[in-house]
Design a protein around this motif. Structure first.
Motif, PDB file in Angstrom:
ATOM      1  N   LEU A 179       0.824  -1.203   0.000  1.00  0.00           N
ATOM      2  CA  LEU A 179       0.000   0.000   0.000  1.00  0.00           C
ATOM      3  C   LEU A 179       0.860   1.256   0.000  1.00  0.00           C
ATOM      4  N   ARG A 180       1.855   1.288   0.880  1.00  0.00           N
ATOM      5  CA  ARG A 180       2.709   2.475   0.937  1.00  0.00           C
ATOM      6  C   ARG A 180       3.599   2.570  -0.300  1.00  0.00           C
ATOM      7  N   THR A 181       4.057   1.428  -0.806  1.00  0.00           N
ATOM      8  CA  THR A 181       4.888   1.432  -2.002  1.00  0.00           C
ATOM      9  C   THR A 181       4.129   1.983  -3.201  1.00  0.00           C
ATOM     10  N   THR A 182       2.832   1.687  -3.269  1.00  0.00           N
ATOM     11  CA  THR A 182       2.009   2.167  -4.378  1.00  0.00           C
ATOM     12  C   THR A 182       2.055   3.684  -4.488  1.00  0.00           C
ATOM     13  N   LEU A 183       2.129   4.376  -3.352  1.00  0.00           N
ATOM     14  CA  LEU A 183       2.117   5.841  -3.362  1.00  0.00           C
ATOM     15  C   LEU A 183       3.309   6.412  -4.119  1.00  0.00           C
ATOM     16  N   PHE A 184       4.399   5.662  -4.203  1.00  0.00           N
ATOM     17  CA  PHE A 184       5.602   6.139  -4.873  1.00  0.00           C
ATOM     18  C   PHE A 184       5.503   6.048  -6.402  1.00  0.00           C
ATOM     19  N   HIS A 185       4.447   5.412  -6.888  1.00  0.00           N
ATOM     20  CA  HIS A 185       4.328   5.224  -8.335  1.00  0.00           C
ATOM     21  C   HIS A 185       3.153   5.980  -8.924  1.00  0.00           C
ATOM     22  N   ILE A 186       2.549   6.850  -8.145  1.00  0.00           N
ATOM     23  CA  ILE A 186       1.462   7.672  -8.671  1.00  0.00           C
ATOM     24  C   ILE A 186       2.009   8.551  -9.787  1.00  0.00           C
ATOM     25  N   GLY A 187       1.349   8.535 -10.930  1.00  0.00           N
ATOM     26  CA  GLY A 187       1.804   9.325 -12.062  1.00  0.00           C
ATOM     27  C   GLY A 187       2.801   8.623 -12.945  1.00  0.00           C
ATOM     28  N   ARG A 188       3.335   7.490 -12.482  1.00  0.00           N
ATOM     29  CA  ARG A 188       4.323   6.764 -13.288  1.00  0.00           C
ATOM     30  C   ARG A 188       3.688   5.666 -14.133  1.00  0.00           C
ATOM     31  N   ILE A 189       2.659   5.035 -13.570  1.00  0.00           N
ATOM     32  CA  ILE A 189       2.003   3.959 -14.300  1.00  0.00           C
ATOM     33  C   ILE A 189       0.505   4.224 -14.317  1.00  0.00           C
ATOM     34  N   ASP A 190      -0.231   3.343 -14.938  1.00  0.00           N
ATOM     35  CA  ASP A 190      -1.655   3.521 -15.196  1.00  0.00           C
ATOM     36  C   ASP A 190      -2.423   3.888 -13.928  1.00  0.00           C
ATOM     37  N   ASP A 191      -3.083   5.064 -13.960  1.00  0.00           N
ATOM     38  CA  ASP A 191      -3.799   5.541 -12.786  1.00  0.00           C
ATOM     39  C   ASP A 191      -4.969   4.635 -12.423  1.00  0.00           C
ATOM     40  N   GLU A 192      -5.690   4.159 -13.421  1.00  0.00           N
ATOM     41  CA  GLU A 192      -6.853   3.318 -13.153  1.00  0.00           C
ATOM     42  C   GLU A 192      -6.440   2.024 -12.473  1.00  0.00           C
ATOM     43  N   LEU A 193      -5.311   1.480 -12.898  1.00  0.00           N
ATOM     44  CA  LEU A 193      -4.812   0.246 -12.309  1.00  0.00           C
ATOM     45  C   LEU A 193      -4.481   0.458 -10.833  1.00  0.00           C
ATOM     46  N   LEU A 194      -3.771   1.552 -10.530  1.00  0.00           N
ATOM     47  CA  LEU A 194      -3.416   1.829  -9.142  1.00  0.00           C
ATOM     48  C   LEU A 194      -4.654   2.144  -8.311  1.00  0.00           C
ATOM     49  N   THR A 195      -5.603   2.851  -8.905  1.00  0.00           N
ATOM     50  CA  THR A 195      -6.827   3.186  -8.176  1.00  0.00           C
ATOM     51  C   THR A 195      -7.555   1.924  -7.741  1.00  0.00           C
ATOM     52  N   THR A 196      -7.649   0.945  -8.642  1.00  0.00           N
ATOM     53  CA  THR A 196      -8.314  -0.317  -8.309  1.00  0.00           C
ATOM     54  C   THR A 196      -7.625  -1.012  -7.153  1.00  0.00           C
ATOM     55  N   LEU A 197      -6.288  -1.046  -7.197  1.00  0.00           N
ATOM     56  CA  LEU A 197      -5.529  -1.723  -6.147  1.00  0.00           C
ATOM     57  C   LEU A 197      -5.657  -0.997  -4.815  1.00  0.00           C
ATOM     58  N   VAL A 198      -5.423   0.316  -4.814  1.00  0.00           N
ATOM     59  CA  VAL A 198      -5.450   1.081  -3.563  1.00  0.00           C
ATOM     60  C   VAL A 198      -6.843   1.054  -2.949  1.00  0.00           C
ATOM     61  N   THR A 199      -7.877   1.234  -3.780  1.00  0.00           N
ATOM     62  CA  THR A 199      -9.241   1.248  -3.254  1.00  0.00           C
ATOM     63  C   THR A 199      -9.600  -0.078  -2.611  1.00  0.00           C
ATOM     64  N   SER A 200      -9.224  -1.176  -3.261  1.00  0.00           N
ATOM     65  CA  SER A 200      -9.554  -2.491  -2.695  1.00  0.00           C
ATOM     66  C   SER A 200      -8.827  -2.715  -1.371  1.00  0.00           C
ATOM     67  N   LEU A 201      -7.626  -2.158  -1.231  1.00  0.00           N
ATOM     68  CA  LEU A 201      -6.869  -2.348   0.007  1.00  0.00           C
ATOM     69  C   LEU A 201      -7.420  -1.501   1.150  1.00  0.00           C
ATOM     70  N   VAL A 202      -7.758  -0.242   0.873  1.00  0.00           N
ATOM     71  CA  VAL A 202      -8.201   0.639   1.968  1.00  0.00           C
ATOM     72  C   VAL A 202      -9.634   0.349   2.398  1.00  0.00           C
ATOM     73  N   GLU A 203     -10.372  -0.424   1.611  1.00  0.00           N
ATOM     74  CA  GLU A 203     -11.725  -0.792   2.028  1.00  0.00           C
ATOM     75  C   GLU A 203     -11.710  -1.773   3.189  1.00  0.00           C
ATOM     76  N   THR A 204     -10.573  -2.412   3.437  1.00  0.00           N
ATOM     77  CA  THR A 204     -10.443  -3.314   4.577  1.00  0.00           C
ATOM     78  C   THR A 204      -9.976  -2.531   5.798  1.00  0.00           C
ATOM     79  N   GLU A 205     -10.274  -3.067   6.958  1.00  0.00           N
ATOM     80  CA  GLU A 205      -9.843  -2.397   8.195  1.00  0.00           C
ATOM     81  C   GLU A 205      -8.325  -2.330   8.279  1.00  0.00           C
ATOM     82  N   ALA A 206      -7.663  -3.420   7.862  1.00  0.00           N
ATOM     83  CA  ALA A 206      -6.193  -3.423   7.889  1.00  0.00           C
ATOM     84  C   ALA A 206      -5.635  -2.363   6.947  1.00  0.00           C
TER      85      ALA A 206
END
Length: 702
Positions: A179-206
């Motif tokens: 999750l934290r590593t993903t933040l370092f790639h914002i703007g570098r790779i496909d935004d929609e792809l990262l959005t799907t990953l980050v959203t699915s992760l933050v929807e959990t309590e962990a």
């Protein structure tokens, strides 16, 4: 006799075009030879095997077959010098709609997660800071001829698909710092792809807890504060953790330590990463998901740290925010651009969500940002659109109780009504958008829930503004009618204004006869003619005044709360149009066809009845109009007894009856049906006749 040895690579090439259901079984022997035995096999050879596996696993039967090959999975992925594109394709295809393979491949996914973290550090030069104890990937991409962006895009895509809708797998990625590593790639790779990953992760309590932890929270704040200051690129502190290597010369990924104690933070604080802000709405969307879970501690963190910069992002360039000048944006240039509309929309969503949480109300009610909201309501123009609409929605969500409403009303009522006044002027460049008008009406609707505010808002001509809003755009119809209904509740003066003929200087009189009608006396002549026609009518029925002040009495408290709640949560800025969309496929013209200037003036109630019968009106709007008309019944009967009043009582009763029948039979909502039945009984007693309703199956699901 010469014996020709088998060539598994050649055989795999020949099998590339296999698409039948037995393809997995046919290639498995050669795949095992290349990937498991691997004697003398290069990475190029292994890629051939992985490609064959990936292509074969497009078939469900092939995925089932490979799930039984315990000596192949996950071993084939654990002894590679690096994850190639083809190996990641094989991982992804093996997991498609296959829970068993997803579970089998957990070790491979953990290893891929660790590789992403390592490559992220290498890409940003962290391994060149004099510390060679880390897994050395700095030359991996160049050495193997791999495109960095393609590799990261594929790797994040594999993990996103693997963890989708599986909380245990999402937790695994979070534990491996993805999750934290993903933040370092914002703007570098496909935004929609990262959005799907980050959203699915933050929807959990962990995931939500991980995003709000100190190190990750520091990155988030840096991104949002950088955007508020107008920076095109932001320096992020705290590089992702990279697990140390027991053997610095190791070339295989399998030597990565899996112990949390092996994290090496020696040079983490020295690292910096530049992130393109054009794509950082991923963070805003993720924070909005966290805010909507309504954990008090998280929402308080969001409120205390982000309200000021979020408001500044919504402000036009070079305007100093009165609540915090340290976040004043700079002049937009090619290197310091203003946020895009998508970013501003996401910012407004997050800000409104923060103000919606009950846990932040006591803090925000005294926040200096309210001064900025007050001044924003007096700003006009498209550049102020996002801030003005967000201000109205935030204030509206704060005043969802009488206590908060009473505190906020004096400071915001005139500014809110002023927005509608200026909107009616249609001043060209300063024209008020539908987005802003909807937000302002929604806020005023919440203010009208408090009974003590209705008289003041009536004096400010809110009724006329609502009628104008109803005419101006179908997207405003529902909120305009709902506000009128609340404005009239228990307010006899407002009720009479709705029932009786429009006053000389009202919106409806100007609409029908023009703004100069008072000069030539046209409006007065039409009103005189209407009175004459009424007196010559054969209708001379007089009714006793009703002792009831409101015939609509909900049968239970829960019904009242559903329809007239004191806490109406306002929508986010771009979700305000669906409920007002016309249902007719031919899209009839909006607004209603105008009356001729030779016709008698119509009352607000008569105009509402015309809308009720108009085919372009959405079902939900008809429900609100019916509720409003029926709630006026006692006052209608009282006005009908006055021979000087401009009211045809029998025509009006027929309109009321149509609304009653609609509420009982066609509305499709149980609460409205109960209200209609109560009003039906009352009307039958007063009118001395039956109101027949043929019970049929509701047209709209409750």
């Amino acid at each position: 006799m010469m014996i020709t040895s088998r060539n598994p690579i050649k055989e795999l090439y020949l099998a590339m075009d296999l698409v039948d259901t037995s393809s997995a079984e046919k290639i498995t022997g050669n795949v095992k030879t290349v990937l498991v035995s691997s004697d003398g096999m290069t990475m190029e050879d292994k890629d051939v095997a992985f490609k064959a596996m990936a292509d074969s696993c497009r078939q469900e039967q092939s995925r089932d077959y490979f799930s039984t090959q315990t000596d192949l999975l996950p071993t084939a992925f654990l002894n590679l010098p690096y994850f190639s594109i083809q190996s990641m394709r094989a991982l992804a295809n093996l997991c498609v709609d296959h829970p068993k393979n997803r579970t089998i491949l957990v070790p491979a996914m953990i290893l891929l997660s660790q590789s992403i973290v390592s490559h992220t550090r290498a890409l940003d030069g962290h391994a060149k800071n004099g510390n060679r104890r880390h897994y050395d990937t700095i030359d991996t991409f160049d050495r193997w001829g791999i495109d960095k962006s393609d590799w990261l895009r594929t790797a994040f895509g594999v993990l996103g698909n693997w963890a989708l809708e599986d909380e245990s797998h999402q937790k695994t990625l979070i534990e491996n710092d993805i999750l934290r590593t993903t933040l370092f790639h914002i703007g570098r790779i496909d935004d929609e792809l990262l959005t799907t990953l980050v959203t699915s992760l933050v929807e959990t309590e962990a995931g939500s807890n991980a995003l709000m932890q100190e190190q990750t929270w520091t990155i988030v704040k840096a991104l949002i504060e950088g955007a508020a200051k107008g920076e095109a690129r932001v320096t992020i502190p705290c590089a992702p953790s990279v697990k140390s290597i027991s053997n610095s010369t190791a070339e295989t990924q399998s030597t990565l330590s899996t112990s949390p104690d092996s994290y090496d933070q020696t040079d983490a604080d020295l690292s910096t990463t530049l992130v393109e802000l054009d794509s950082f709405q991923i963070i805003l969307d993720a924070l909005r998901v966290i805010s909507e879970t309504d954990k008090p501690e998280h929402n308080m963190m969001l409120a205390t740290a982000l309200v000021n910069p979020l408001v500044t992002i919504l402000s036009p360039p070079r305007t100093l925010s009165s609540h915090n000048k340290s976040f004043a944006p700079t002049t937009p240039t090619s290197t310091n651009p203003i946020p895009s509309p998508a970013v501003k929309t996401a910012t407004a969503h997050l800000l409104v969500s923060i103000f919606t949480s009950p846990s932040t109300t006591s803090y925000l009610i005294t926040h200096s940002v309210l001064q900025t909201f007050t001044s924003a309501l007096y700003r006009r123009g498209s550049e102020w659109e996002y801030l003005v609409s967000a201000s109205a929605l935030c204030v509206g969500n704060l005043c969802r109780s009488d206590e908060m409403s009473v505190k906020l009303f004096p400071g915001f009522s005139r500014g809110l009504v002023g927005v509608l006044e200026d909107a009616r002027k249609e001043t060209g460049e300063g024209e008020v958008s539908v987005r802003v008008r909807h937000a302002v009406l929604s806020c005023l609707q919440n203010f009208t829930v408090t009974a003590s505010h209705r008289g003041v808002l009536g004096e400010l001509d809110l009724l006329d503004h609502c009628l104008w809003a109803l005419d101006s755009d179908p997207k405003l119809a529902l909120v305009a009618v709902s506000t009128m209904r609340l404005l009239a509740k228990g307010a006899q003066r407002t009720m009479r204004r709705i029932i009786e003929c429009a006053s000389e200087h009202s919106y409806l009189a100007e609409l029908q006869y023009g703004k100069d009608h008072g000069v030539d006396g046209r409006w007065k002549e039409m009103r005189r003619r209407k009175k004459v026609e009424k007196k010559s009518s054969t209708q001379n029925v007089r009714m006793e005044p009703s002792p009831l002040t409101n015939p609509i009495k909900p049968t239970s408290k829960s019904d009242e709360e559903k329809q007239d709640s004191d806490q109406t949560q306002l929508p986010t800025p771009n979700t305000t149009t669906d409920d007002a969309r016309p249902t007719s496929p031919t899209q009839p013209a909006w607004p209603l066809p105008p009356l001729s200037d030779t016709q008698p003036p119509e009352s607000p109630m008569q105009r509402l009845v015309r809308y009720f019968k108009y085919e372009a009106v959405h079902h939900a709007v008809k429900c609100e109009i019916a509720r409003l008309i029926v709630s006026l019944v006692p006052e209608i009967e009282a006005v009908g007894q006055d021979q000087d009043a401009d009211l045809d009582l029998e025509d009006t009763r027929r309109d009321v009856e149509a609304c009653l029948v609609f509420m009982i039979k066609d509305a499709g909502y149980e609460t409205l049906k109960k209200e209609g039945l109560i009003a039906q009984k009352w009307c039958q007693e007063k009118w001395g006749r039956l109101i027949e309703v043929k019970e049929e199956e509701n047209k709209v699901d409750a």
